[in-house]
Design a protein around this motif. Structure first.
Motif, mmCIF file in Angstrom:
data_model
loop_
_atom_site.group_PDB
_atom_site.id
_atom_site.type_symbol
_atom_site.label_atom_id
_atom_site.label_comp_id
_atom_site.label_asym_id
_atom_site.label_seq_id
_atom_site.Cartn_x
_atom_site.Cartn_y
_atom_site.Cartn_z
ATOM 1 N N ILE A 11 -37.107 29.197 -16.336
ATOM 2 C CA ILE A 11 -38.056 29.018 -15.014
ATOM 3 C C ILE A 11 -37.398 28.186 -13.807
ATOM 4 O O ILE A 11 -36.744 27.162 -14.071
ATOM 5 C CB ILE A 11 -39.596 28.396 -15.327
ATOM 6 N N ARG A 12 -37.395 28.687 -12.884
ATOM 7 C CA ARG A 12 -36.850 28.103 -11.567
ATOM 8 C C ARG A 12 -37.989 27.412 -10.727
ATOM 9 O O ARG A 12 -39.059 27.963 -10.559
ATOM 10 C CB ARG A 12 -36.160 29.035 -10.534
ATOM 11 N N VAL A 13 -37.813 26.115 -10.672
ATOM 12 C CA VAL A 13 -38.776 25.362 -9.908
ATOM 13 C C VAL A 13 -38.076 24.653 -8.613
ATOM 14 O O VAL A 13 -37.268 24.180 -8.513
ATOM 15 C CB VAL A 13 -39.015 24.188 -11.044
ATOM 16 N N ASP A 14 -39.296 24.719 -7.718
ATOM 17 C CA ASP A 14 -38.757 24.207 -6.220
ATOM 18 C C ASP A 14 -38.870 22.570 -6.422
ATOM 19 O O ASP A 14 -40.101 22.120 -6.709
ATOM 20 C CB ASP A 14 -39.606 24.869 -5.156
ATOM 21 N N VAL A 15 -37.888 21.990 -6.179
ATOM 22 C CA VAL A 15 -37.833 20.547 -6.165
ATOM 23 C C VAL A 15 -37.422 19.838 -4.718
ATOM 24 O O VAL A 15 -36.234 20.022 -4.433
ATOM 25 C CB VAL A 15 -37.113 19.642 -7.238
ATOM 26 N N GLY A 16 -38.388 19.824 -3.612
ATOM 27 C CA GLY A 16 -37.917 19.246 -2.521
ATOM 28 C C GLY A 16 -36.910 20.151 -1.689
ATOM 29 O O GLY A 16 -36.072 19.683 -1.008
ATOM 30 N N GLY A 17 -37.353 21.607 -2.064
ATOM 31 C CA GLY A 17 -36.492 22.616 -1.396
ATOM 32 C C GLY A 17 -35.022 22.913 -2.131
ATOM 33 O O GLY A 17 -34.359 23.741 -1.596
ATOM 34 N N HIS A 18 -34.914 22.262 -3.057
ATOM 35 C CA HIS A 18 -34.088 23.059 -4.071
ATOM 36 C C HIS A 18 -34.346 23.376 -5.445
ATOM 37 O O HIS A 18 -35.476 23.143 -5.820
ATOM 38 C CB HIS A 18 -33.157 21.609 -4.265
ATOM 39 N N ALA A 19 -33.666 24.411 -6.042
ATOM 40 C CA ALA A 19 -33.956 24.980 -7.212
ATOM 41 C C ALA A 19 -33.360 24.197 -8.489
ATOM 42 O O ALA A 19 -32.499 23.914 -8.336
ATOM 43 C CB ALA A 19 -33.371 26.435 -7.112
ATOM 44 N N ASP A 64 -31.781 21.715 -16.306
ATOM 45 C CA ASP A 64 -30.721 21.138 -15.498
ATOM 46 C C ASP A 64 -31.101 20.105 -14.577
ATOM 47 O O ASP A 64 -31.584 20.719 -13.333
ATOM 48 C CB ASP A 64 -29.829 22.133 -15.126
ATOM 49 N N GLN A 65 -30.820 18.996 -14.344
ATOM 50 C CA GLN A 65 -31.265 18.174 -13.247
ATOM 51 C C GLN A 65 -30.457 18.647 -11.964
ATOM 52 O O GLN A 65 -29.344 19.231 -12.021
ATOM 53 C CB GLN A 65 -30.955 16.886 -13.664
ATOM 54 N N LEU A 66 -31.053 18.397 -10.602
ATOM 55 C CA LEU A 66 -30.639 18.718 -9.511
ATOM 56 C C LEU A 66 -29.193 18.190 -9.330
ATOM 57 O O LEU A 66 -28.840 16.983 -10.021
ATOM 58 C CB LEU A 66 -31.193 18.087 -8.475
ATOM 59 N N ASP A 72 -29.334 23.857 -8.422
ATOM 60 C CA ASP A 72 -28.452 23.978 -6.987
ATOM 61 C C ASP A 72 -27.991 22.536 -7.053
ATOM 62 O O ASP A 72 -28.006 21.485 -7.828
ATOM 63 C CB ASP A 72 -29.660 23.870 -6.018
ATOM 64 N N ARG A 73 -26.914 22.505 -6.396
ATOM 65 C CA ARG A 73 -25.788 21.323 -6.374
ATOM 66 C C ARG A 73 -25.430 21.165 -4.968
ATOM 67 O O ARG A 73 -24.586 21.392 -4.465
ATOM 68 C CB ARG A 73 -24.452 21.798 -7.092
ATOM 69 N N PRO A 74 -26.448 20.301 -4.373
ATOM 70 C CA PRO A 74 -26.394 19.900 -2.876
ATOM 71 C C PRO A 74 -25.350 18.851 -2.788
ATOM 72 O O PRO A 74 -25.109 18.150 -4.051
ATOM 73 C CB PRO A 74 -27.699 19.449 -2.450
ATOM 74 N N GLU A 75 -24.892 18.467 -1.759
ATOM 75 C CA GLU A 75 -23.955 17.397 -1.762
ATOM 76 C C GLU A 75 -24.223 16.087 -0.957
ATOM 77 O O GLU A 75 -23.436 15.422 -0.427
ATOM 78 C CB GLU A 75 -22.631 18.352 -0.893
ATOM 79 N N ASP A 76 -25.383 16.097 -0.596
ATOM 80 C CA ASP A 76 -25.946 14.894 0.093
ATOM 81 C C ASP A 76 -26.052 13.638 -0.845
ATOM 82 O O ASP A 76 -26.980 13.745 -1.710
ATOM 83 C CB ASP A 76 -27.466 15.263 0.540
ATOM 84 N N ARG A 84 -35.640 9.349 -6.547
ATOM 85 C CA ARG A 84 -35.530 11.007 -6.552
ATOM 86 C C ARG A 84 -35.827 11.688 -7.762
ATOM 87 O O ARG A 84 -36.338 12.678 -7.953
ATOM 88 C CB ARG A 84 -34.556 11.370 -5.787
ATOM 89 N N TYR A 85 -35.036 11.104 -8.915
ATOM 90 C CA TYR A 85 -35.119 11.883 -10.376
ATOM 91 C C TYR A 85 -36.142 11.697 -10.874
ATOM 92 O O TYR A 85 -36.718 12.786 -11.414
ATOM 93 C CB TYR A 85 -33.875 11.566 -11.025
ATOM 94 N N VAL A 86 -37.088 10.692 -10.552
ATOM 95 C CA VAL A 86 -38.202 10.566 -11.121
ATOM 96 C C VAL A 86 -39.286 11.494 -10.571
ATOM 97 O O VAL A 86 -40.127 12.369 -11.282
ATOM 98 C CB VAL A 86 -38.894 9.172 -10.933
ATOM 99 N N ALA A 87 -39.406 11.671 -9.088
ATOM 100 C CA ALA A 87 -40.100 12.920 -8.761
ATOM 101 C C ALA A 87 -39.904 14.163 -8.916
ATOM 102 O O ALA A 87 -40.705 14.992 -9.173
ATOM 103 C CB ALA A 87 -39.844 12.537 -7.145
#
Length: 297
Positions: A11-19, A64-66, A72-76, A84-87
């Motif tokens: 399942i893909r879950v949206d978390v703050g605009g990231h999958a 898989d944690q962000l 997704d693998r954002p670079e910010d 943020r990981y708790v959220a």
């Protein structure tokens, strides 16, 4: 016993605009929500070690944690924080409709599980803390003790390379490799395929930002993290597991057990940081016994 198996559902879950990609095994009212170690490590090694519980009537959920695995693998760099990981954990729990969960965390996932349980205690049925700690300054003092067993010459060499930032120097890496074999996974022969998959796809950006360059030096943004004094507020059944040779040592486990009001502590005499691969049959018995005794009414 650990097994290499495909998830029943992805399942893909949206978390703050990231999958973020979650994996489910089995079904039923009792949900084990798994938070693996890292940070930046795909969940393969942990979900495969616990997926056997689906055969005993548990719904096992890992993700898989962000920043790693299929997520997704954002670079910010601002994203690499425990808050943020708790959220993120809460977003996954809510999106999948998991209700109150048996929350388990391994290594870094244990720190995250503690932080989540203190933030959202109403969502936690039981807390399973595997090979982890609640006080990172104390853990670092324990790691220095393990490093000291290499001998004074090796300790001086490591300190010199660390002071100069030479973390990739072959001499330094040789010492880290020896420590890994002593205190992370003590197995003869090849390491299990799920472990190798996770290690082979490690995103070091969140790891370096939050922890440091390796398992035996904490200089990231979590280096001063401690929740030891807050543990008495967690009035849920808790299982703490630790290996006798664990990098996150029995002393760390004992400190947590002394402060959690309903804690059980189990030490695996022939294991280091991954008893679910080092002593799988003994580990499975301990885990299944605890969860069975605390099934949802």
């Amino acid at each position: 016993m650990w097994q290499d198996r495909r998830a029943d559902r992805e399942i893909r879950v949206d978390v703050g605009g990231h999958a973020v990609v979650a994996y489910e095994f089995g079904s039923g009212p009792d949900v084990l929500l798994c938070l693996n170690g890292g940070p930046g490590l795909p969940c393969d090694y942990f979900r495969e070690a616990l997926s056997f519980l689906a055969e005993h009537g548990f719904r096992v959920v890992a993700f898989d944690q962000l920043g790693c695995g299929a997520s997704d693998r954002p670079e910010d760099p601002a994203l690499w924080s425990i808050t943020r990981y708790v959220a993120e954990v809460e977003a996954v729990r809510a999106a999948l409709g998991l209700g109150r969960v048996h929350l388990t965390g391994h290594s870094w996932g244990g720190w995250l599980a503690i932080e989540y349980a203190l933030t959202h205690p109403q969502n936690v049925r039981t807390l399973l803390l595997q090979n982890t700690a609640a006080d990172l300054p104390h853990l670092m003092s324990e790691l220095h003790r393990l490093r000291a067993a290499l001998g004074p010459e090796a300790v001086a060499m490591m300190a010199a390379h660390e002071a100069a930032g030479r973390f990739t120097h072959p001499e330094y890496q040789a010492a880290i490799t020896l420590l890994n074999y002593r205190h992370v996974l003590r197995l003869e022969g090849d390491w299990p395929a799920p472990v190798l998959r996770s290690l082979g796809d490690w995103n070091m950006a969140p790891y370096k930002a939050m922890q440091g360059p390796n398992e035996f030096l904490y200089i990231g943004n979590l280096k001063d993290w401690t929740r030891l004094d807050d543990l008495p507020s967690l009035h849920v059944p808790a299982l703490i597991t630790v290996g006798a040779h664990d990098e996150q040592t029995p002393a760390c486990a004992t400190r947590m057990a002394e402060r959690l009001p309903q804690a059980e502590l189990h030490l695996f005499a022939h294991s280091s940081h991954m008893p679910f691969y080092e002593e799988p049959e003994a580990f499975d018995r301990v885990l299944l016994s605890f969860l069975t005794r605390h099934r949802a009414a």
